[in-house]
Design a protein around this motif. Structure first.
Motif, PDB file in Angstrom:
ATOM      1  N   VAL A 222       0.827  -0.908   0.048  1.00 41.88           N
ATOM      2  CA  VAL A 222       0.050   0.030  -0.052  1.00 41.88           C
ATOM      3  C   VAL A 222       0.805   1.182  -0.203  1.00 41.88           C
ATOM      4  O   VAL A 222       1.908   1.370   0.637  1.00 41.88           O
TER       5      VAL A 222
ATOM      6  N   HIS B  51      -5.957   3.479 -11.171  1.00 44.92           N
ATOM      7  CA  HIS B  51      -7.070   2.745 -10.633  1.00 44.92           C
ATOM      8  C   HIS B  51      -8.039   2.176 -11.740  1.00 44.92           C
ATOM      9  O   HIS B  51      -7.896   2.687 -12.906  1.00 44.92           O
TER      10      HIS B  51
ATOM     11  N   GLN C 102     -10.102  -3.889  -9.275  1.00 43.10           N
ATOM     12  CA  GLN C 102      -9.471  -3.194  -8.058  1.00 43.10           C
ATOM     13  C   GLN C 102     -10.429  -2.798  -7.102  1.00 43.10           C
ATOM     14  O   GLN C 102     -11.044  -1.977  -7.701  1.00 43.10           O
TER      15      GLN C 102
ATOM     16  N   ILE D 191      -5.889  -4.772   5.257  1.00 44.98           N
ATOM     17  CA  ILE D 191      -5.188  -5.598   4.209  1.00 44.98           C
ATOM     18  C   ILE D 191      -4.727  -6.828   4.357  1.00 44.98           C
ATOM     19  O   ILE D 191      -4.819  -7.760   3.958  1.00 44.98           O
TER      20      ILE D 191
ATOM     21  N   ALA E  31      -1.306  -3.222  -3.430  1.00 47.69           N
ATOM     22  CA  ALA E  31      -2.003  -2.399  -2.810  1.00 47.69           C
ATOM     23  C   ALA E  31      -1.406  -0.922  -2.941  1.00 47.69           C
ATOM     24  O   ALA E  31      -0.372  -0.882  -2.752  1.00 47.69           O
TER      25      ALA E  31
ATOM     26  N   LEU F 218      -7.375   3.417   0.333  1.00 46.93           N
ATOM     27  CA  LEU F 218      -6.456   2.164  -0.292  1.00 46.93           C
ATOM     28  C   LEU F 218      -7.162   1.648  -1.392  1.00 46.93           C
ATOM     29  O   LEU F 218      -8.234   1.762  -1.763  1.00 46.93           O
ATOM     30  N   SER F 219      -6.330   0.888  -2.440  1.00 52.04           N
ATOM     31  CA  SER F 219      -6.574   0.187  -3.489  1.00 52.04           C
ATOM     32  C   SER F 219      -6.014  -1.194  -3.353  1.00 52.04           C
ATOM     33  O   SER F 219      -4.707  -1.188  -3.245  1.00 52.04           O
ATOM     34  N   LEU F 220      -6.637  -2.135  -3.868  1.00 54.54           N
ATOM     35  CA  LEU F 220      -6.166  -3.444  -3.700  1.00 54.54           C
ATOM     36  C   LEU F 220      -6.345  -4.316  -5.262  1.00 54.54           C
ATOM     37  O   LEU F 220      -7.505  -4.321  -5.652  1.00 54.54           O
ATOM     38  N   ASN F 221      -5.343  -4.538  -5.753  1.00 55.19           N
ATOM     39  CA  ASN F 221      -5.228  -5.351  -7.014  1.00 55.19           C
ATOM     40  C   ASN F 221      -5.721  -6.833  -6.838  1.00 55.19           C
ATOM     41  O   ASN F 221      -5.172  -7.601  -6.375  1.00 55.19           O
TER      42      ASN F 221
ATOM     43  N   SER G  27      -1.134  -8.656  -8.111  1.00 51.87           N
ATOM     44  CA  SER G  27      -2.539  -8.825  -8.086  1.00 51.87           C
ATOM     45  C   SER G  27      -2.842 -10.036  -7.115  1.00 51.87           C
ATOM     46  O   SER G  27      -2.060 -11.199  -6.975  1.00 51.87           O
TER      47      SER G  27
ATOM     48  N   THR H  19     -13.116 -10.822  -1.518  1.00 49.40           N
ATOM     49  CA  THR H  19     -12.139 -10.140  -1.021  1.00 49.40           C
ATOM     50  C   THR H  19     -13.144  -8.787  -0.554  1.00 49.40           C
ATOM     51  O   THR H  19     -12.701  -8.285   0.488  1.00 49.40           O
TER      52      THR H  19
END
Length: 313
Positions: free
Chosen positions: A5, A141, A145, A172, A201, A216-219, A242, A273
């Motif tokens: 992250v 983004h 995701q 996460i 992320a 936050l962003s998570l692949n 990812s 997820t």
């Protein structure tokens, strides 16, 4: 394994800096929530290793099945931040909020981001580009995701940005470990969660008067190709990964049993997820999740958005 992250913080752009801006449709919230209501009251599995008593309420807009235009989600965040500031000025209760969603393909930069990390002519970008008030460098983004935008009143938690960033990382790390047996961890000196040298992320936040936004962003099932057109978060010596990519690597391993869905399709993987992230968010921040309805977003769309004040701690 390690999960990433990236910490990002910057100032408010009032416009996208690329010509490809698309205006969101009117009453977008009605269209989005009408299709996502069926997942808004998901039964998130209870943890067997942790019990807690929620101290605060958190309204949650669970739109993870939808691809929300970046500008629309940004406007919603700013409206809620202004709303919370007004409540604080009136000495009224100010709880937390959370958006969970996906975006159409877009590049975002922090206010101090350098265009040297773009591997293309900014006037001929493949996607929209937004310069935002979050910190950090450029990131991407897109579909597949999961993005979480917590708008937290840190007065109700801990007025410590280091603690807040580590808590987002913890959300996460726990989610990936408990559901997928992905051993996520931090790298010294870098904000985020990693698997080896793969960044899974990105974290980018802004805090104004102890109200947080961005997030936050998570692949998960993300097509990682657009990351090749940038230097993600300005980190030259790391790769982007990812969840789907890691699970493919694990398919031949007998070290981890994923009994529920040993080989989930992309839709199932996103669903699993999302539920896990919300569950761990609730536990890490000790909040009770209350799923919001269409009327709340419609009200936000009708309210004017004012320029937010500069970050103050």
């Amino acid at each position: 394994m390690t999960l990433t992250v990236t910490h990002c913080v910057a100032s408010i752009p009032t416009y996208p800096i690329c010509k490809h801006q698309h205006k969101p449709p009117r009453s977008l919230s009605r269209r989005i929530l009408s299709r996502s209501n069926r997942v808004s009251n998901v039964n998130i599995p209870q943890s067997t290793s942790l019990t807690f008593e929620p101290r605060n309420e958190c309204e949650c807009f669970n739109l993870y099945e939808q691809q929300v235009p970046y500008g629309q989600a940004w406007a919603w965040q700013k409206s809620i931040v202004n709303e919370k500031k007004t409540l604080i000025q009136r000495n009224e209760d100010c709880s937390d909020s959370l958006f969970v969603l996906q975006h159409h393909p877009v590049y975002t930069l922090g206010t101090a981001s350098s265009e040297q990390f773009l591997n293309f002519d900014i006037k001929d970008s493949p996607f929209d580009i937004y310069r935002t008030e979050r910190g950090g460098e450029v990131t991407y983004h897109g579909p597949g995701q999961i993005v979480m935008y917590p708008i937290m009143n840190l007065r109700n938690h801990k007025m410590d940005l280091h603690w807040y960033l580590r808590s987002l990382e913890e959300v996460i790390i726990r989610a990936l470990s408990k559901v997928f047996c992905i051993k996520a961890s931090r790298l010294k000196g870098l904000t985020g969660v990693w698997h080896g040298n793969q960044k899974l992320a990105a974290i980018g936040i802004r805090v104004s008067q102890w109200i947080t936004y961005h997030g936050l962003s998570l692949n998960v099932t993300t097509d990682l190709t657009p990351f090749r057109s940038i230097v993600p978060c300005g980190l030259l010596d790391y790769q982007v990964g990812s969840v789907r990519g890691l699970l493919k690597e694990f398919q031949s391993s007998a070290n981890c049993k994923r009994a529920r869905l040993p080989d989930p399709d992309d839709g199932q993987l996103l669903d699993i997820t999302c539920k896990s992230l919300i569950k761990e968010f609730s536990e890490v921040f000790q909040v009770r999740i209350n799923y919001e309805t269409i009327s709340r977003l419609e009200l936000l769309e009708r309210k004017p958005v004012n320029h937010l004040e500069e970050e103050t701690n």
